[in-house]
Scaffold this motif. Structure first.
Motif, PDB file in Angstrom:
ATOM      1  N   LYS B 260      28.066  25.340  15.330  1.00 14.61           N
ATOM      2  CA  LYS B 260      28.431  24.094  14.672  1.00 14.61           C
ATOM      3  C   LYS B 260      29.944  23.920  14.724  1.00 14.61           C
ATOM      4  CE  LYS B 260      28.333  21.950  10.160  1.00 14.61           C
ATOM      5  NZ  LYS B 260      27.958  22.085   8.770  1.00 14.61           N
ATOM      6  N   MET B 261      30.408  22.800  15.269  1.00 14.69           N
ATOM      7  CA  MET B 261      31.849  22.534  15.304  1.00 14.69           C
ATOM      8  C   MET B 261      32.280  21.784  14.058  1.00 14.69           C
ATOM      9  SD  MET B 261      32.316  21.295  19.239  1.00 14.69           S
ATOM     10  CE  MET B 261      34.095  21.042  19.262  1.00 14.69           C
ATOM     11  N   ARG B 262      31.545  20.740  13.718  1.00 16.14           N
ATOM     12  CA  ARG B 262      31.901  19.965  12.526  1.00 16.14           C
ATOM     13  C   ARG B 262      30.729  19.080  12.116  1.00 16.14           C
ATOM     14  NH1 ARG B 262      35.127  17.925  16.780  1.00 16.14           N
ATOM     15  NH2 ARG B 262      34.285  15.974  17.602  1.00 16.14           N
ATOM     16  N   SER B 263      30.755  18.715  10.849  1.00 15.14           N
ATOM     17  CA  SER B 263      29.817  17.712  10.375  1.00 15.14           C
ATOM     18  C   SER B 263      30.376  16.373  10.794  1.00 15.14           C
ATOM     19  CB  SER B 263      29.707  17.734   8.856  1.00 15.14           C
ATOM     20  OG  SER B 263      29.384  19.030   8.444  1.00 15.14           O
ATOM     21  N   LYS B 264      29.516  15.444  11.046  1.00 13.35           N
ATOM     22  CA  LYS B 264      30.013  14.157  11.517  1.00 13.35           C
ATOM     23  C   LYS B 264      29.425  13.073  10.624  1.00 13.35           C
ATOM     24  CE  LYS B 264      31.058  12.302  16.072  1.00 13.35           C
ATOM     25  NZ  LYS B 264      30.598  12.194  17.443  1.00 13.35           N
ATOM     26  N   GLU B 265      29.868  13.112   9.375  1.00 15.98           N
ATOM     27  CA  GLU B 265      29.275  12.179   8.419  1.00 15.98           C
ATOM     28  C   GLU B 265      29.723  10.747   8.717  1.00 15.98           C
ATOM     29  OE1 GLU B 265      26.842  12.740   6.437  1.00 15.98           O
ATOM     30  OE2 GLU B 265      26.868  14.834   7.063  1.00 15.98           O
ATOM     31  N   THR B 266      31.026  10.589   8.944  1.00 17.98           N
ATOM     32  CA  THR B 266      31.513   9.243   9.239  1.00 17.98           C
ATOM     33  C   THR B 266      32.141   9.261  10.628  1.00 17.98           C
ATOM     34  OG1 THR B 266      33.565   9.852   8.153  1.00 17.98           O
ATOM     35  CG2 THR B 266      31.992   8.566   6.874  1.00 17.98           C
ATOM     36  N   GLU B 267      32.022   8.152  11.292  1.00 21.14           N
ATOM     37  CA  GLU B 267      32.644   7.991  12.608  1.00 21.14           C
ATOM     38  C   GLU B 267      34.161   7.945  12.422  1.00 21.14           C
ATOM     39  OE1 GLU B 267      31.325   7.035  15.986  1.00 21.14           O
ATOM     40  OE2 GLU B 267      29.773   8.322  15.131  1.00 21.14           O
ATOM     41  N   ALA B 268      34.885   8.608  13.319  1.00 22.00           N
ATOM     42  CA  ALA B 268      36.344   8.523  13.273  1.00 22.00           C
ATOM     43  C   ALA B 268      36.762   7.090  13.597  1.00 22.00           C
ATOM     44  CB  ALA B 268      36.935   9.480  14.287  1.00 22.00           C
ATOM     45  N   ASP B 269      37.826   6.617  12.964  1.00 18.28           N
ATOM     46  CA  ASP B 269      38.331   5.276  13.253  1.00 18.28           C
ATOM     47  C   ASP B 269      39.489   5.404  14.238  1.00 18.28           C
ATOM     48  OD1 ASP B 269      39.282   2.728  13.382  1.00 18.28           O
ATOM     49  OD2 ASP B 269      39.519   2.462  11.214  1.00 18.28           O
ATOM     50  N   TYR B 270      39.234   5.021  15.464  1.00 21.13           N
ATOM     51  CA  TYR B 270      40.256   5.163  16.504  1.00 21.13           C
ATOM     52  C   TYR B 270      41.197   3.960  16.566  1.00 21.13           C
ATOM     53  CZ  TYR B 270      37.567   9.138  18.175  1.00 21.13           C
ATOM     54  OH  TYR B 270      36.930  10.346  18.270  1.00 21.13           O
ATOM     55  N   ARG B 271      40.968   2.979  15.717  1.00 21.25           N
ATOM     56  CA  ARG B 271      41.846   1.805  15.662  1.00 21.25           C
ATOM     57  C   ARG B 271      42.097   1.231  17.054  1.00 21.25           C
ATOM     58  NH1 ARG B 271      43.042   4.760  11.142  1.00 21.25           N
ATOM     59  NH2 ARG B 271      43.439   3.453   9.334  1.00 21.25           N
ATOM     60  N   TYR B 272      41.021   0.988  17.726  1.00 24.91           N
ATOM     61  CA  TYR B 272      41.135   0.412  19.063  1.00 24.91           C
ATOM     62  C   TYR B 272      41.873  -0.921  19.008  1.00 24.91           C
ATOM     63  CZ  TYR B 272      37.668   3.478  21.292  1.00 24.91           C
ATOM     64  OH  TYR B 272      37.002   4.539  21.823  1.00 24.91           O
ATOM     65  N   PHE B 273      42.770  -1.134  19.920  1.00 28.93           N
ATOM     66  CA  PHE B 273      43.273  -2.482  20.151  1.00 28.93           C
ATOM     67  C   PHE B 273      43.719  -2.575  21.604  1.00 28.93           C
ATOM     68  CE2 PHE B 273      47.124  -0.205  18.979  1.00 28.93           C
ATOM     69  CZ  PHE B 273      48.153  -0.813  19.687  1.00 28.93           C
ATOM     70  N   ARG B 274      43.847  -3.790  22.093  1.00 31.89           N
ATOM     71  CA  ARG B 274      44.189  -4.006  23.494  1.00 31.89           C
ATOM     72  C   ARG B 274      45.479  -3.310  23.852  1.00 31.89           C
ATOM     73  NH1 ARG B 274      39.865  -5.548  24.380  1.00 31.89           N
ATOM     74  NH2 ARG B 274      39.089  -7.681  24.319  1.00 31.89           N
ATOM     75  N   GLU B 275      45.488  -2.635  24.972  1.00 29.18           N
ATOM     76  CA  GLU B 275      46.697  -1.975  25.453  1.00 29.18           C
ATOM     77  C   GLU B 275      47.698  -3.047  25.873  1.00 29.18           C
ATOM     78  OE1 GLU B 275      49.472  -0.450  26.090  1.00 29.18           O
ATOM     79  OE2 GLU B 275      48.359   1.431  26.307  1.00 29.18           O
ATOM     80  N   PRO B 276      48.788  -3.222  25.104  1.00 28.41           N
ATOM     81  CA  PRO B 276      49.710  -4.316  25.435  1.00 28.41           C
ATOM     82  C   PRO B 276      50.531  -4.038  26.697  1.00 28.41           C
ATOM     83  CG  PRO B 276      50.480  -3.103  23.500  1.00 28.41           C
ATOM     84  CD  PRO B 276      49.170  -2.513  23.873  1.00 28.41           C
ATOM     85  N   ASP B 277      50.537  -2.797  27.154  1.00 24.13           N
ATOM     86  CA  ASP B 277      51.345  -2.466  28.329  1.00 24.13           C
ATOM     87  C   ASP B 277      50.629  -2.736  29.648  1.00 24.13           C
ATOM     88  OD1 ASP B 277      53.509  -1.711  26.787  1.00 24.13           O
ATOM     89  OD2 ASP B 277      52.823   0.358  26.603  1.00 24.13           O
ATOM     90  N   LEU B 278      49.357  -3.133  29.573  1.00 20.64           N
ATOM     91  CA  LEU B 278      48.627  -3.450  30.803  1.00 20.64           C
ATOM     92  C   LEU B 278      48.069  -4.861  30.692  1.00 20.64           C
ATOM     93  CD1 LEU B 278      46.680  -0.113  31.245  1.00 20.64           C
ATOM     94  CD2 LEU B 278      48.480  -0.948  32.750  1.00 20.64           C
ATOM     95  N   LEU B 279      48.055  -5.539  31.793  1.00 21.83           N
ATOM     96  CA  LEU B 279      47.483  -6.883  31.797  1.00 21.83           C
ATOM     97  C   LEU B 279      45.961  -6.768  31.869  1.00 21.83           C
ATOM     98  CD1 LEU B 279      49.938  -8.494  34.363  1.00 21.83           C
ATOM     99  CD2 LEU B 279      50.085  -8.511  31.873  1.00 21.83           C
TER     100      LEU B 279
END
Lengths: 529, 479
Positions: B260-279
């Motif tokens: 067992k590596m870890r419990s995964k009760e809640t999904e991690a929040d990766y705060r996705y947003f558009r990469e502003p450095d790429l078109l």
């Protein structure tokens, strides 16, 4: 007049025609720096002394050896009959948010205080290729987060050459101060919400924020990546044009740099304003400030001196043949700051992730319990207040449960702001203008410590500049007079994408027409040190 | 006891075999290089750097998407996936999130027991790899060479129903990746990495139970073993009245156990947003057409065609399409030969495959080209050489690279079909072997083989064996 007070254009002329050597120019600038700059910004600098209060403090790092080697190379080229480049022998300073190989590139933050860059930013490299002498790195707000330079981790922070008890503005404050005080002829700044134009206005110099993508961002330590623009700061319009000519153009290292051809900015300068349509917008003669408690906006007109400066400019331009279009609607300008609060902080928080004490920069001296503790201690000790505030807010508004409410909404506001400009600049639109003429700031440079600490109010200093960053359009701030107190007033021109040439041309016409105005004959306080 | 079925979805990370990394010009493949040698300011996340997208990555991604029958999107975007880890130098990974390169898609798995499992593709996107972290005592060592190596992440729907199917998916995927030339797909080298999501449910149920995620299953055997272990564990837990919790598990291949590596009760929040450095990434029809023109016939299609067009048994078709070079070789040889494809298949499967396996080469590296193989077959068919000489020719050609016909001439290997020449040797053999002649004539007809062998020996294998046998029978008078 000393060599260091000449314009970049004149210096390049002198050097080419061997009226002066680049080394002589360098010596003159070093002497000026010696005289007015005082001790350079440093970490843990201690109390301000009485002498500190009478100095400009633009620089963090002097790169005398680099500049001297370059000056000698320029002189050699001139002597050998080779082309020394457009900026031959022109002394420049670089906002310390750009990476320059072999120099500390600090972002005015403790967390990067010991970072010596192994590579050089594209815009800096382009200036050096054209013979510019890089005298050093100048101060700014920490990571560019501010409008006064007071947030720099490197103190004493810059002081306004026109009144040493006032702020220089920011974030390109060291740049503006170094140009205004004659320490250099040109400075490379960056503008994310007004960070070139606002300090230019506060220090009485020309500051140009190019179209997003016109100048490569490669080597610029990012704040709001979708907003950041490197650009020139200079004592006159011609110099700004020369510098833009040098740094503009596509860069294979920046995917967002534009492939649009670069026009000849210098050639277009003297074409006058005959037939140009220049707009005035009521939305730029008042600022809207939300009440912290109710969230309701109340508006205040900009000070009468500012309104008059802009109207006087309009009149001058009209006399030269421009058509002045009044009442250009810019209804979404007032939402520029709130939208900017959200968008810039989301990008900033992400851009700051890399400063973790693992690879370079500051690492906590305390023994961390584990990896997370290393991150926490390093970032707690390495970042100042402004980065921390921005990380907190950026993380909050981009969190999965809030993103729609804040970040996505701010992006939609951004689209609306862009639409305001698209309509104003549309040749087939209801009100078609070639440029918009506005005040650059709602106030002159404020006294040091007067606003610092009020993050929201500090930000509203950018209200008239930030819409251009949202929209990606170019803007220039020009000296437009002095207040009764003797502080510079900035007037701003905004134009359509890639029409820096039009803005520079209008700016140059205004400059010529007001050449003999009494305020143009005034000298900053630093000239009398 | 309830009859359970296993529900499996696989997340794969596929390293594309481009020359350079996805966002900078550093060399992508560092397998033979010391740590931190293929790095630059961009892939180590120095302050101020910007990513520039490598077009070759997009093109390989397009080939893979098309091969998975996924729909390539006319516009896609890159996003930032924010998290802290020492081997992630920017503190975010540039990936694709809600508007990725392709949508949908599937892979059909013909199972050895006869049915076909269709596995849907849930997600297919491009991203950059992170570096490698190695723990050495109390220190962590980080190798940035792998930072920015291009990946395609591909996630299947929960469509697999057994450890064998999961293994088969990886086998077929690996075959496909190599076939279309987008990845070396060597699991040992991490070119193809796999995490498995496993849950169980009563057979016939249509809901999904909480799943566990098994990380670090990096061989086909490991996938099979880990899933079997985990499914058995889940069944035990459920039978004992316990709930399955959404853990993340790690497969320890050496010990053959899950940790067992870890419990995964809640999904991690990766705060996705558009990469502003790429078109945004527009893919025009022209570009797509140009790239997909390079997409070969896919292995399963070719397998079906080999069975249909050449009348090959499924077994042959499967082996011959196991690898693209081999199948190309087969088709080229069939063309050059013009005779029975099965005969080509036999020679390939019996003799050439052994040569390939012995020397670790692929079919295109053989000096016995398809044309030479066809020539040898024709020589045998025309009785110019006999079968064993033909097979010996394979090795000779492969060693020298000379044409089979030239070797036959040089070494005088042509079969002797001249009646009088063989008759003379037969007579000689009979004269030298009076005892055997006597035995034969007394009824021990099995000696015929021995007589033929003697004749062949004297003629150094070149006699036409059936002619020799006819003459022997005639002269021994037994017939």
């Amino acid at each position: 007049m000393e060599l260091c007070d000449l314009s970049a254009y004149e210096i390049a002329q002198h050097v080419r025609s061997q009226k002066a050597t680049a080394v002589q120019v360098l010596e003159s600038c070093l002497e000026r720096i010696q005289k007015v700059d005082g001790r350079p910004g440093a970490l843990d600098a201690g109390e301000l002394t009485a002498e500190d209060r009478l100095r400009v403090h633009a620089f963090i790092t002097l790169t005398e050896e680099r500049a001297r080697a370059q000056a000698e190379e320029v002189d050699r080229k001139v002597a050998a009959g080779e082309d020394p480049g457009l900026l031959a022998g022109v002394p420049v300073s670089i906002k310390d948010i750009f990476c320059v190989q072999g120099t500390p590139s600090t972002a005015a933050s403790r967390i990067l205080a010991n970072f010596v860059s192994p590579y050089t930013a594209t815009s800096v490299a382009r200036m050096e290729e054209q013979g510019a002498l890089v005298l050093g790195k100048v101060n700014l707000d920490e990571f560019t987060y501010g409008s006064s330079n007071e947030s720099s981790a490197f103190q004493p922070c810059p002081r306004n050459p026109w009144n040493l008890n006032h702020v220089v503005g920011g974030s390109s404050g060291g740049s503006a101060a170094s140009v205004a005080a004659g320490e250099v002829a040109l400075s490379l700044g960056t503008d994310t919400a007004g960070s070139i134009r606002q300090p230019a206005a506060f220090c009485g110099v020309v500051g140009l924020k190019p179209t997003y993508g016109r100048v490569s961002r490669y080597g610029l330590i990012a704040f709001g990546s979708s907003l950041d623009c490197p650009g020139p700061m200079a004592r006159d319009v011609t110099d700004a044009a020369m510098m833009l000519q040098t740094i503009a153009g596509p860069d294979p290292k920046d995917a967002t740099s534009a492939t649009v051809p670069v026009p000849d900015y210098i050639e277009a300068l003297e074409e006058g304003v005959q037939g140009l349509r220049i707009g005035l917008s009521p939305d730029y003669f008042r600022i809207a400030i939300p009440d912290a408690r109710t969230g309701k906006y109340h508006t205040e007109p900009v000070p009468a001196e500012f309104e008059q400066a802009v109207l006087r400019a309009a009149q001058v331009l009209a006399e030269m043949g421009a058509e002045i279009i009044e009442d250009v609607p810019m209804p979404n300008a007032r939402y520029g700051i709130p939208a900017y609060f959200v968008i810039s902080r989301v990008e900033a928080a992400s851009n700051l992730h890399r400063f973790d004490g693992v690879k370079y920069g500051y690492r906590t001296q305390r023994t961390p319990a584990d990896l997370r503790d290393l991150y926490r201690k390093t970032r707690a000790e390495g970042f100042g207040l402004q980065p921390k505030l921005r990380i907190l807010m950026g993380m909050y508004v981009s969190a999965a449960q809030y993103s729609e409410q804040y970040y996505q909404r701010a992006l939609r506001v951004r689209t609306l702001i862009r639409r305001d400009f698209d309509q104003a600049f549309d040749p087939d639109g209801a009100v078609y203008v070639d440029a918009l003429l506005t005040p650059t700031t709602p106030t002159p440079a404020f006294p040091l410590e007067a606003v610092y600490g009020d993050s929201v109010m500090m930000q509203y200093a950018d209200q008239l500049t930030v819409p251009a960053n949202h929209a990606g359009i170019p803007g220039v701030s020009l000296p437009g007079g002095l207040t009764a107190e003797g502080l510079p007033i900035g007037i701003q021109l905004l134009g359509p994408d890639f029409r820096e040439d039009t803005l520079l041309r209008i700016g140059r016409a205004y400059e010529v027409a007001t050449q003999d105005d009494p305020w143009r004959q005034e000298e900053p306080q630093s000239a009398h040190l | 006891m309830t009859d359970y079925e296993i529900v499996i979805g696989l997340e794969t990370h596929i390293q594309l075999n481009t020359t350079t990394k996805i966002f900078c010009s550093c060399k992508a493949d560092s397998w033979f290089d010391p740590p931190n040698t293929n790095i630059c300011p961009v892939c180590t996340g120095l302050p101020g750097v910007l990513p520039v997208l490598n077009q070759a990555v997009v093109e390989k991604g397009m080939l893979l998407a098309a091969a998975m029958h996924a729909e390539i999107q006319p516009v896609s975007y890159f996003d930032r996936k924010n998290y802290f880890y020492p081997d992630l130098p920017k503190g975010f990974q540039i990936s694709q999130y809600d508007r990725s390169l392709a949508r949908g898609g599937y892979l059909d798995l013909p199972m050895p027991s006869g049915y076909v499992r269709r596995v849907s593709i849930h997600k297919l996107h491009m991203e950059e790899d992170a570096g490698k972290t190695k723990n050495a005592g109390r220190e962590r060592l980080i190798d940035f060479n792998r930072c920015g190596v291009p990946l395609v992440e591909m996630v299947t729907g929960p469509d697999l129903r057994s450890a064998d199917e999961a293994a088969q998916y990886l086998i077929r995927l690996r075959q496909l990746l190599r076939w279309i030339g987008v990845s070396e797909a060597d699991m040992e080298k991490g070119h193809l990495r796999c995490d498995a999501n496993v849950s169980i449910r009563p057979r016939g149920a249509d809901y999904l139970n909480p799943k566990t995620e098994i990380k670090n299953v990096n061989s086909i055997e490991a996938v099979r073993d880990a899933i079997e272990h985990e499914a058995a564990r889940q069944i035990r837990e459920v039978e004992a009245g316990n709930r399955i919790e959404a853990w993340t598990l790690e497969w320890d291949e050496d010990a053959g156990v899950l940790r067992k590596m870890r419990s995964k009760e809640t999904e991690a929040d990766y705060r996705y947003f558009r990469e502003p450095d790429l078109l945004s990434l527009p893919i025009t029809d022209e570009w797509k057409e140009r790239v997909l023109a390079g997409l070969p016939e896919l292995p399963l299609e070719r397998r079906a065609r080999f069975m249909q067009a050449y009348g090959l048994p499924e077994y042959d078709a499967d082996i011959l399409t196991g690898e693209r070079n081999l199948s190309d070789y087969f088709e080229a040889a069939v063309q050059a030969y013009g005779g029975d494809p099965k005969r080509v298949s036999n020679w390939l499967m019996n003799d050439l495959l052994r040569m390939l396996n012995d020397t670790g080469r692929t079919a295109d590296q053989l000096k016995v080209t398809p044309q030479y193989l066809a020539e040898i077959l024709k020589l045998v068919d025309a009785n110019t050489v006999n079968t064993s000489t033909g097979k010996a020719l394979l090795a000779k050609v492969d060693q020298s690279g000379k044409a089979p016909r030239a070797i036959v001439e040089e070494e005088g290997l042509a079969q002797v079909s001249d009646d009088s020449a063989i008759r003379a040797v037969v007579q000689e053999v009979l004269n030298e072997s009076p005892k055997e002649v006597e035995s034969y004539r007394a009824g021990k007809v099995t000696l015929m083989g021995w007589f033929v062998g003697q004749v062949m020996k004297k003629m150094r294998g070149k006699a036409d064996p059936s002619l020799a046998r006819g003459i022997l029978e005639e002269l021994l008078g037994g017939g």
